[in-house]
Scaffold this motif. Structure first.
Motif, PDB file in Angstrom:
ATOM      1  N   THR A 312       9.158  12.288   6.459  1.00 16.33           N
ATOM      2  CA  THR A 312       7.796  11.564   6.635  1.00 16.33           C
ATOM      3  C   THR A 312       7.862  10.528   6.012  1.00 16.33           C
ATOM      4  OG1 THR A 312       6.515  13.563   7.023  1.00 16.33           O
ATOM      5  CG2 THR A 312       5.291  11.473   6.366  1.00 16.33           C
ATOM      6  N   ALA A 313       8.502  10.453   4.655  1.00 16.80           N
ATOM      7  CA  ALA A 313       8.589   9.321   3.635  1.00 16.80           C
ATOM      8  C   ALA A 313       9.532   8.266   4.301  1.00 16.80           C
ATOM      9  CB  ALA A 313       9.000   9.856   2.429  1.00 16.80           C
ATOM     10  N   ALA A 314      10.616   8.889   4.832  1.00 16.63           N
ATOM     11  CA  ALA A 314      11.699   7.907   5.568  1.00 16.63           C
ATOM     12  C   ALA A 314      10.985   7.184   6.565  1.00 16.63           C
ATOM     13  CB  ALA A 314      12.930   8.713   5.736  1.00 16.63           C
ATOM     14  N   GLY A 315      10.060   7.964   7.359  1.00 21.00           N
ATOM     15  CA  GLY A 315       9.663   7.202   8.544  1.00 21.00           C
ATOM     16  C   GLY A 315       8.530   6.219   8.236  1.00 21.00           C
ATOM     17  N   ILE A 316       7.846   6.264   7.117  1.00 23.74           N
ATOM     18  CA  ILE A 316       6.982   5.411   6.773  1.00 23.74           C
ATOM     19  C   ILE A 316       7.817   4.217   6.182  1.00 23.74           C
ATOM     20  CG2 ILE A 316       5.385   5.090   4.784  1.00 23.74           C
ATOM     21  CD1 ILE A 316       4.383   7.802   4.973  1.00 23.74           C
ATOM     22  N   TRP A 317       8.910   4.317   5.464  1.00 22.01           N
ATOM     23  CA  TRP A 317       9.423   3.134   4.987  1.00 22.01           C
ATOM     24  C   TRP A 317      10.156   2.466   5.676  1.00 22.01           C
ATOM     25  CZ3 TRP A 317      15.121   3.123   5.541  1.00 22.01           C
ATOM     26  CH2 TRP A 317      15.698   1.877   5.200  1.00 22.01           C
ATOM     27  N   ARG A 318      10.580   3.060   7.150  1.00 16.93           N
ATOM     28  CA  ARG A 318      11.028   2.452   8.327  1.00 16.93           C
ATOM     29  C   ARG A 318      10.104   1.362   8.903  1.00 16.93           C
ATOM     30  NH1 ARG A 318      14.151   7.150   9.212  1.00 16.93           N
ATOM     31  NH2 ARG A 318      12.446   8.084  10.362  1.00 16.93           N
ATOM     32  N   ASP A 319       8.985   1.501   8.781  1.00 14.67           N
ATOM     33  CA  ASP A 319       7.656   0.801   9.097  1.00 14.67           C
ATOM     34  C   ASP A 319       7.729  -0.628   8.326  1.00 14.67           C
ATOM     35  OD1 ASP A 319       7.300   2.374  11.472  1.00 14.67           O
ATOM     36  OD2 ASP A 319       5.624   3.291  10.474  1.00 14.67           O
ATOM     37  N   ASP A 320       7.927  -0.575   7.164  1.00 12.38           N
ATOM     38  CA  ASP A 320       7.858  -1.468   6.237  1.00 12.38           C
ATOM     39  C   ASP A 320       8.935  -1.465   5.101  1.00 12.38           C
ATOM     40  OD1 ASP A 320       4.892  -2.717   6.815  1.00 12.38           O
ATOM     41  OD2 ASP A 320       4.585  -0.535   6.500  1.00 12.38           O
ATOM     42  N   PRO A 321      10.101  -1.887   5.669  1.00 12.91           N
ATOM     43  CA  PRO A 321      11.421  -1.487   4.764  1.00 12.91           C
ATOM     44  C   PRO A 321      11.510  -2.605   3.328  1.00 12.91           C
ATOM     45  CG  PRO A 321      12.008  -2.747   6.824  1.00 12.91           C
ATOM     46  CD  PRO A 321      10.425  -2.443   6.989  1.00 12.91           C
ATOM     47  N   VAL A 322      10.746  -3.684   3.485  1.00 12.81           N
ATOM     48  CA  VAL A 322      11.005  -4.589   2.381  1.00 12.81           C
ATOM     49  C   VAL A 322       9.906  -4.296   1.170  1.00 12.81           C
ATOM     50  CG1 VAL A 322      10.966  -6.964   1.520  1.00 12.81           C
ATOM     51  CG2 VAL A 322      12.012  -6.398   3.884  1.00 12.81           C
ATOM     52  N   THR A 323       8.591  -4.279   1.374  1.00  8.31           N
ATOM     53  CA  THR A 323       7.467  -4.097   0.294  1.00  8.31           C
ATOM     54  C   THR A 323       6.986  -2.741   0.536  1.00  8.31           C
ATOM     55  OG1 THR A 323       5.830  -5.164   1.755  1.00  8.31           O
ATOM     56  CG2 THR A 323       7.399  -6.415   0.093  1.00  8.31           C
ATOM     57  N   GLY A 324       7.147  -1.943   1.534  1.00 10.84           N
ATOM     58  CA  GLY A 324       6.718  -0.619   1.773  1.00 10.84           C
ATOM     59  C   GLY A 324       5.198  -0.739   2.080  1.00 10.84           C
ATOM     60  N   ALA A 325       4.660   0.641   2.146  1.00 14.78           N
ATOM     61  CA  ALA A 325       3.307   0.545   2.911  1.00 14.78           C
ATOM     62  C   ALA A 325       2.189   0.274   1.621  1.00 14.78           C
ATOM     63  CB  ALA A 325       3.232   1.798   3.370  1.00 14.78           C
ATOM     64  N   GLY A 326       2.639   0.038   0.547  1.00 17.95           N
ATOM     65  CA  GLY A 326       1.720   0.030  -0.602  1.00 17.95           C
ATOM     66  C   GLY A 326       1.370   1.419  -1.228  1.00 17.95           C
ATOM     67  N   PRO A 327       1.105   1.131  -2.847  1.00 17.22           N
ATOM     68  CA  PRO A 327       0.892   2.398  -3.655  1.00 17.22           C
ATOM     69  C   PRO A 327      -0.439   3.192  -3.120  1.00 17.22           C
ATOM     70  CG  PRO A 327       1.170   0.515  -5.088  1.00 17.22           C
ATOM     71  CD  PRO A 327       0.945   0.031  -3.305  1.00 17.22           C
ATOM     72  N   ARG A 328      -0.195   4.497  -3.188  1.00 18.71           N
ATOM     73  CA  ARG A 328      -1.114   5.495  -2.727  1.00 18.71           C
ATOM     74  C   ARG A 328      -1.385   5.597  -1.214  1.00 18.71           C
ATOM     75  NH1 ARG A 328      -4.663   7.227  -6.918  1.00 18.71           N
ATOM     76  NH2 ARG A 328      -3.395   7.826  -8.699  1.00 18.71           N
ATOM     77  N   SER A 329      -0.518   5.033  -0.181  1.00 22.12           N
ATOM     78  CA  SER A 329      -0.574   4.880   0.976  1.00 22.12           C
ATOM     79  C   SER A 329      -0.082   5.925   1.859  1.00 22.12           C
ATOM     80  CB  SER A 329       0.102   3.631   1.620  1.00 22.12           C
ATOM     81  OG  SER A 329      -0.673   2.516   1.211  1.00 22.12           O
ATOM     82  N   PHE A 330       0.738   6.913   1.310  1.00 20.70           N
ATOM     83  CA  PHE A 330       1.488   7.878   1.604  1.00 20.70           C
ATOM     84  C   PHE A 330       0.455   9.104   2.176  1.00 20.70           C
ATOM     85  CE2 PHE A 330       3.124  12.197   1.796  1.00 20.70           C
ATOM     86  CZ  PHE A 330       4.811  11.871   2.338  1.00 20.70           C
ATOM     87  N   PRO A 331      -0.369   9.395   1.723  1.00 20.76           N
ATOM     88  CA  PRO A 331      -1.343  10.359   2.314  1.00 20.76           C
ATOM     89  C   PRO A 331      -2.157   9.997   3.609  1.00 20.76           C
ATOM     90  CG  PRO A 331      -1.864  10.312  -0.162  1.00 20.76           C
ATOM     91  CD  PRO A 331      -0.957   8.865   0.381  1.00 20.76           C
ATOM     92  N   ALA A 332      -2.451   8.777   3.642  1.00 18.36           N
ATOM     93  CA  ALA A 332      -3.248   8.238   4.898  1.00 18.36           C
ATOM     94  C   ALA A 332      -1.999   8.004   6.083  1.00 18.36           C
ATOM     95  CB  ALA A 332      -3.747   6.870   4.410  1.00 18.36           C
ATOM     96  N   LEU A 333      -0.957   7.723   5.540  1.00 16.43           N
ATOM     97  CA  LEU A 333       0.145   7.663   6.758  1.00 16.43           C
ATOM     98  C   LEU A 333       0.909   8.942   7.140  1.00 16.43           C
ATOM     99  CD1 LEU A 333       1.537   4.054   5.879  1.00 16.43           C
ATOM    100  CD2 LEU A 333      -0.334   4.514   7.579  1.00 16.43           C
ATOM    101  N   ARG A 334       0.609   9.869   6.344  1.00 14.63           N
ATOM    102  CA  ARG A 334       1.514  11.166   6.339  1.00 14.63           C
ATOM    103  C   ARG A 334       1.426  11.797   7.694  1.00 14.63           C
ATOM    104  NH1 ARG A 334      -1.186  15.889   3.558  1.00 14.63           N
ATOM    105  NH2 ARG A 334      -2.378  15.717   5.363  1.00 14.63           N
ATOM    106  N   ASP A 335       0.378  12.000   8.307  1.00 12.00           N
ATOM    107  CA  ASP A 335      -0.045  12.655   9.767  1.00 12.00           C
ATOM    108  C   ASP A 335       0.598  11.992  10.608  1.00 12.00           C
ATOM    109  OD1 ASP A 335      -1.053  14.829   8.147  1.00 12.00           O
ATOM    110  OD2 ASP A 335      -3.236  14.039   8.506  1.00 12.00           O
ATOM    111  N   SER A 336       0.686  10.848  10.757  1.00 12.26           N
ATOM    112  CA  SER A 336       1.334   9.793  12.029  1.00 12.26           C
ATOM    113  C   SER A 336       2.668   9.955  11.652  1.00 12.26           C
ATOM    114  CB  SER A 336       0.765   8.757  11.840  1.00 12.26           C
ATOM    115  OG  SER A 336       1.025   7.968  10.638  1.00 12.26           O
ATOM    116  N   ARG A 337       3.315  10.369  10.927  1.00 10.65           N
ATOM    117  CA  ARG A 337       4.846  10.298  10.817  1.00 10.65           C
ATOM    118  C   ARG A 337       5.344  11.728  10.405  1.00 10.65           C
ATOM    119  NH1 ARG A 337       2.445   6.208  10.793  1.00 10.65           N
ATOM    120  NH2 ARG A 337       3.349   3.928  10.519  1.00 10.65           N
TER     121      ARG A 337
END
Length: 449
Positions: A312-337
């Motif tokens: 899941t973390a790798a999928g979130i990173w692939r969407d924003d490879p340079v600066t990422g999704a932002g701190p504390r964004s993993f829980p909000a994006l987890r279910d979609s990835r």
């Protein structure tokens, strides 16, 4: 006028020694490093059971860490001193997490993550660097780490032996200390840090001091085993190996053979019918140990979920490879990835808080967490920070010959080895994180001194 050997002279000498002792004690309490020691010790304060699932509550250790940062800043301003040159290694961390926050889709939601990251990896470590000055300061911080580990270890051992710990395989035998089942890794983390410090002292010192340090390490071994934390076992083993190799190859070889024999006996204990009556028996420990090797081919549910979170973390990173999704964004994006096999949460239970379902709010891998939330910029800064401090510490530890300096170098090198391994399957969270932060600051001070 009293003679040299008269009772009056003896009384004067004793009185002078007493005054010196009192002044020494007062000098210790006037040291800003006391706040670093207090930050470590205050993680032992139990959190309110109703707030165990709240990630944003402020703990006594957090308050002490804020006081430490403010005091260190005031001391630097008042004295005109500056931080050591190698403290620059924290600057890329600030750049990476700030860039990720600014580029986040929800800046307001990322601000708490920004503050927490800066607290743990920048502000508290730099404050520790500022307040550490000599061996007395090291004694205060190292003693606080060992004392906290002994307290948590004693509570955890009692939990495991009396059946008042966290639930494991239907039995309340897992040692968790004062952190409860929701902070199942907390006690193992603190005990691991204390064991590393004690082992470093035992390797570097001689005589009674060596015996006392090794005795402390021996007392911390059972609660570490009772934690049933495979990750903590691996991390402590790697840290011990690094310290032993840094100390001497012969000592490392002898200890390695002894450790291998102990593991063989533990794994073979169930077949020999050596199950115990109180706490986790050899059958439980042996199964837990052997499951480390089968985690790749036949992962259990917790390991399978961890692999899913990494994906899941790798999928979130692939969407924003340079600066990422932002701190504390993993829980909000987890279910979609998340992959379909990922559980919705983990089950925890202990006699105090009962059964609880804990959501999976992080990938349980610090490197992937930083990569997904801060992108390549933040991940590069994070790896640069840990890598440079580790290399600096190991190089200096191999050069030094003074027993006390060698103990500090071994402890710093061992801690960093522990942290590098531990971050492969865990991340920051909970009060024990501040112990890690203080230890990082101590290691940075040692590397930069």
């Amino acid at each position: 006028m009293a003679g040299v050997g008269s009772p009056g002279a003896v009384a004067d000498v004793k009185g002078a020694e007493a005054v010196t002792d009192v002044e020494g004690a007062r000098a210790v309490w006037r040291r800003p490093s006391v706040l670093a020691a207090a930050t470590v010790l205050l993680v032992c304060v139990p959190r309110e059971r109703d707030d165990l699932t709240t990630a944003s509550d402020v703990t006594p250790a957090d308050v002490a860490s804020v006081a430490l940062v403010v005091t260190a800043a005031a001391a630097l301003l008042a004295s005109g001193r500056t931080l050591p040159g190698r403290a620059w290694i924290t600057a890329p961390l600030v750049v990476g997490v700030t860039a990720a926050t600014v580029a986040s889709q929800d800046i307001v939601a990322s601000l708490p993550g920004l503050a927490r990251y800066l607290q743990v990896f920048v502000l508290v470590p730099l404050a520790v660097v500022a307040v550490l000055r000599d061996r007395v300061d090291l004694w205060l911080v190292g003693g606080a780490v060992c004392g906290t580990a002994l307290i948590q270890g004693a509570v955890g051992s009692w939990q495991a032996l009396t059946g008042n710990g966290a639930s494991y395989a239907g039995e309340s035998i897992r040692a968790v200390g004062t952190f409860g089942a929701t902070g199942v890794m907390g006690m193992a983390t603190v005990v691991g840090h204390g064991l590393i410090v004690a082992l470093a002292l035992g390797l570097a010192l001689r005589g009674r001091r060596r015996a006392a340090a090794l005795a402390g390490a021996a007392l911390l071994a059972p609660p570490l085993v009772f934690s049933l934390s495979r990750g903590a076992w691996l991390a402590v083993g790697c840290a011990a190996a690094v310290m032993l190799v840094t100390y001497g190859l012969r000592t490392a070889a002898r200890t390695g053979l002894f450790a291998a024999a102990a593991c063989v006996l533990l794994v073979g204990a169930p077949a020999l019918g050596l199950a115990g009556d109180g706490g986790p028996g050899p059958d439980t420990l042996g199964h837990r140990l052997t499951s480390i090797g089968s985690s790749v081919t036949e992962p259990d549910r917790s390991v399978s979920d961890r692999y899913g979170l990494w994906e899941t973390a790798a999928g979130i990173w692939r969407d924003d490879p340079v600066t990422g999704a932002g701190p504390r964004s993993f829980p909000a994006l987890r279910d979609s990835r998340a992959p379909l096999h990922l559980s919705s949460g983990s089950d925890t239970a202990d006699p105090a808080s009962g059964f609880q379902r804990q959501p999976l709010l992080s990938p349980h891998n610090m490197y992937l967490l930083v990569l997904s939330e801060q992108g390549l910029v933040g991940a590069t800064a994070f790896c640069l920070f840990l890598g440079c401090v580790t290399v600096w510490c190991v190089r200096r530890a191999r050069r030094t010959r003074s027993p006390w300096d060698r103990a500090a170098g071994l402890a710093a090198s061992g801690f960093l080895a522990w942290q590098l391994v531990d971050f492969l399957y865990s991340d920051i969270g909970g009060p024990p994180t501040l112990v890690t932060s203080v230890m990082l600051g101590t290691a940075l001070w040692w590397a930069a001194s």
